[in-house]
Design a protein around this motif. Sequence first.
Motif, PDB file in Angstrom:
ATOM      1  N   UNK A  10      17.707   3.937  10.107  1.00  0.00           N
ATOM      2  CA  UNK A  10      16.266   3.776  10.640  1.00  0.00           C
ATOM      3  C   UNK A  10      16.191   4.708  11.788  1.00  0.00           C
ATOM      4  N   UNK A  11      14.940   5.396  11.671  1.00  0.00           N
ATOM      5  CA  UNK A  11      14.569   6.433  12.426  1.00  0.00           C
ATOM      6  C   UNK A  11      13.761   5.972  13.908  1.00  0.00           C
ATOM      7  N   UNK A 134      12.391  13.231  -4.136  1.00  0.00           N
ATOM      8  CA  UNK A 134      12.634  14.324  -2.966  1.00  0.00           C
ATOM      9  C   UNK A 134      11.319  15.109  -2.828  1.00  0.00           C
ATOM     10  N   UNK A 135      10.745  15.403  -4.129  1.00  0.00           N
ATOM     11  CA  UNK A 135       9.556  16.153  -4.230  1.00  0.00           C
ATOM     12  C   UNK A 135       8.436  15.153  -3.784  1.00  0.00           C
ATOM     13  N   UNK A 136       8.325  13.811  -4.215  1.00  0.00           N
ATOM     14  CA  UNK A 136       7.533  12.731  -3.548  1.00  0.00           C
ATOM     15  C   UNK A 136       7.368  12.937  -2.200  1.00  0.00           C
ATOM     16  N   UNK A 137       8.507  12.917  -1.310  1.00  0.00           N
ATOM     17  CA  UNK A 137       8.733  12.851  -0.028  1.00  0.00           C
ATOM     18  C   UNK A 137       8.101  14.053   0.826  1.00  0.00           C
ATOM     19  N   UNK A 142       3.465  13.445   5.243  1.00  0.00           N
ATOM     20  CA  UNK A 142       2.412  14.008   6.396  1.00  0.00           C
ATOM     21  C   UNK A 142       0.934  13.001   6.099  1.00  0.00           C
ATOM     22  N   UNK A 143       1.031  12.185   4.937  1.00  0.00           N
ATOM     23  CA  UNK A 143      -0.090  11.554   4.772  1.00  0.00           C
ATOM     24  C   UNK A 143       0.017   9.959   4.218  1.00  0.00           C
ATOM     25  N   UNK A 144       0.959   9.757   3.939  1.00  0.00           N
ATOM     26  CA  UNK A 144       1.408   8.372   3.066  1.00  0.00           C
ATOM     27  C   UNK A 144       2.320   7.605   4.112  1.00  0.00           C
ATOM     28  N   UNK A 145       2.524   7.927   5.430  1.00  0.00           N
ATOM     29  CA  UNK A 145       3.663   7.076   6.058  1.00  0.00           C
ATOM     30  C   UNK A 145       2.868   6.413   7.350  1.00  0.00           C
ATOM     31  N   UNK A 146       3.723   5.280   7.539  1.00  0.00           N
ATOM     32  CA  UNK A 146       3.266   4.603   8.803  1.00  0.00           C
ATOM     33  C   UNK A 146       3.047   5.489  10.039  1.00  0.00           C
ATOM     34  N   UNK A 147       1.761   5.593  10.933  1.00  0.00           N
ATOM     35  CA  UNK A 147       1.644   6.373  11.940  1.00  0.00           C
ATOM     36  C   UNK A 147       2.953   6.274  12.928  1.00  0.00           C
ATOM     37  N   UNK A 148       3.221   7.456  13.572  1.00  0.00           N
ATOM     38  CA  UNK A 148       4.618   7.570  14.278  1.00  0.00           C
ATOM     39  C   UNK A 148       5.756   7.953  13.618  1.00  0.00           C
ATOM     40  N   UNK A 149       5.902   7.312  12.229  1.00  0.00           N
ATOM     41  CA  UNK A 149       7.059   7.820  11.593  1.00  0.00           C
ATOM     42  C   UNK A 149       7.371   9.426  11.286  1.00  0.00           C
ATOM     43  N   UNK A 150       8.569   9.953  11.842  1.00  0.00           N
ATOM     44  CA  UNK A 150       8.712  11.242  11.850  1.00  0.00           C
ATOM     45  C   UNK A 150      10.191  11.523  11.256  1.00  0.00           C
ATOM     46  N   UNK A 151      10.527  12.624  10.966  1.00  0.00           N
ATOM     47  CA  UNK A 151      11.870  12.943  10.365  1.00  0.00           C
ATOM     48  C   UNK A 151      12.411  12.196   9.300  1.00  0.00           C
ATOM     49  N   UNK A 157      12.152   6.849   3.291  1.00  0.00           N
ATOM     50  CA  UNK A 157      10.629   7.011   3.166  1.00  0.00           C
ATOM     51  C   UNK A 157       9.934   5.755   2.687  1.00  0.00           C
ATOM     52  N   UNK A 158      10.645   4.984   1.988  1.00  0.00           N
ATOM     53  CA  UNK A 158      10.196   3.795   1.322  1.00  0.00           C
ATOM     54  C   UNK A 158       9.684   2.795   2.579  1.00  0.00           C
ATOM     55  N   UNK A 159      10.454   2.845   3.556  1.00  0.00           N
ATOM     56  CA  UNK A 159      10.376   1.779   4.706  1.00  0.00           C
ATOM     57  C   UNK A 159       8.799   1.785   5.520  1.00  0.00           C
ATOM     58  N   UNK A 160       8.659   3.306   5.355  1.00  0.00           N
ATOM     59  CA  UNK A 160       7.495   3.648   6.382  1.00  0.00           C
ATOM     60  C   UNK A 160       6.410   3.697   5.359  1.00  0.00           C
ATOM     61  N   UNK A 161       6.404   3.769   3.913  1.00  0.00           N
ATOM     62  CA  UNK A 161       5.432   4.182   2.961  1.00  0.00           C
ATOM     63  C   UNK A 161       4.365   3.171   3.126  1.00  0.00           C
ATOM     64  N   UNK A 162       2.979   3.892   3.170  1.00  0.00           N
ATOM     65  CA  UNK A 162       1.709   3.231   3.651  1.00  0.00           C
ATOM     66  C   UNK A 162       0.531   4.003   2.675  1.00  0.00           C
ATOM     67  N   UNK A 163       0.625   3.503   1.355  1.00  0.00           N
ATOM     68  CA  UNK A 163      -0.160   4.149   0.407  1.00  0.00           C
ATOM     69  C   UNK A 163      -1.477   3.864   0.429  1.00  0.00           C
TER      70      UNK A 163
END
Length: 421
Positions: A10-11, A134-137, A142-151, A157-163
């Motif tokens: 977890x980041x 890997x390609x999906x990520x 830069x566009x499909x993650x929860x705001x503030x999620x980095x690195x 990726x799936x945990x912060x994924x906000x489609x």
Amino acid sequence: MTQQFTALVCMMVCFFGCSTLDEIEQPTDAKNASALAEFYDFTWKGVVETDYCFRATSAIDQQLLYTVGQLNGHNSVGRLDQVRVLDHTATETTDGCRIEYQATMPVAWADKQDKNPESFTFILPRNVGWRALDTFVEKYTSTCLKPGATDVDSGVFWYYYRPERSSCQPTADDVIELTATLGPNANATEGMYPEYDKVWEDETLNVVAIFGKAVEDSVGYDSGINAFWTFVDKIEVQLGDAVTSSDVFGEDAASSVVIHATLDDGRKVNVNVFMIKSVSAASSEFWDQYEALTPTADYIVYNGHSGLGQNVKKLARRGSWQTGQYVIVFMNGCDTYAYIDSALADAHAAVNDDDPEGTKYLDIVANAMPSYVSSTAAATMAILNGLLSYDAPLTYEEILKDIDAYEVALVTGEHDNEYRP
């Protein structure tokens, strides 16, 4: 369906996160109650592509990890270990394998904007092959993650994924939209109480409270340590003049506090509070003390990183359980409802011949959303205060209302509780 998860980290440290988990299939339908969430069965027909048709259900598991992030965007989460794949077919293609399946999953739903949905559209990766993810990520970080999620890499990726963010516009080649129909979950309960009579049958309340550091290797100030001492202060204020002793052992990063109290009516309260780096890094000394306390514990709470499930899993597999001893276990991490499995229930069933499901002497409190470090002391007190209210017993819904609403706290396994005021 057994879930096979990749090792993840977890980041974010603003809340207690989650990590790897090999789920155990829950042999019984867990019953649930919450002050905020409604429980639904989501049923849908799905499609997923992957590199090989070998172990097709693993590809389904991998795709469904992304439901955690999307449902979190609605203050909700599904019970991953209770996903049921009703049917599936795997067909080899020129690019790998295409799997069609039908599944159902219980979901704790707490979206304030859509309180009574009839359907829900999952937006999930179409291909979960190694290179495809890997390609999906790379395309959508830069566009499909929860705001503030980095690195964020493909492992987390799936945990912060906000489609459903407006900035997220994945192509039809990369995602598939799966419409789930929602039905009431037959296992939801209402108005159930903790087993007050079992808790107090020996005239003593035994509490084990564990706090993990927010950053395992931090030096100096750590919000997890602060939560530990905040809870110690709260329980001493709550018990007041009833406290007969309060002893501190060790230092901040690896310390414990033991509080004994005798209430006005002669009942006793014993509280053992532990500060550890994390469940994964806990010392053998801690485990020795924990194993010694669990046989008579009435309330056990873990406040710390779920490690995407890893820490929840490890703690659930420790403890020494005594025949007839009822206990409430509060897994207060991130999205713990998604990660709890049958380990604790199995352990209780093994020592209680009259409890084949393992829930007669066990209730598990979990949450559908992250648990913020700053609220863990108050959340721990909420259930403790509920148990101290034996002259005016509270239902689980009433107790859980005192836990930070953002967590969407819920209880499972209380369906067979017999206590009524």
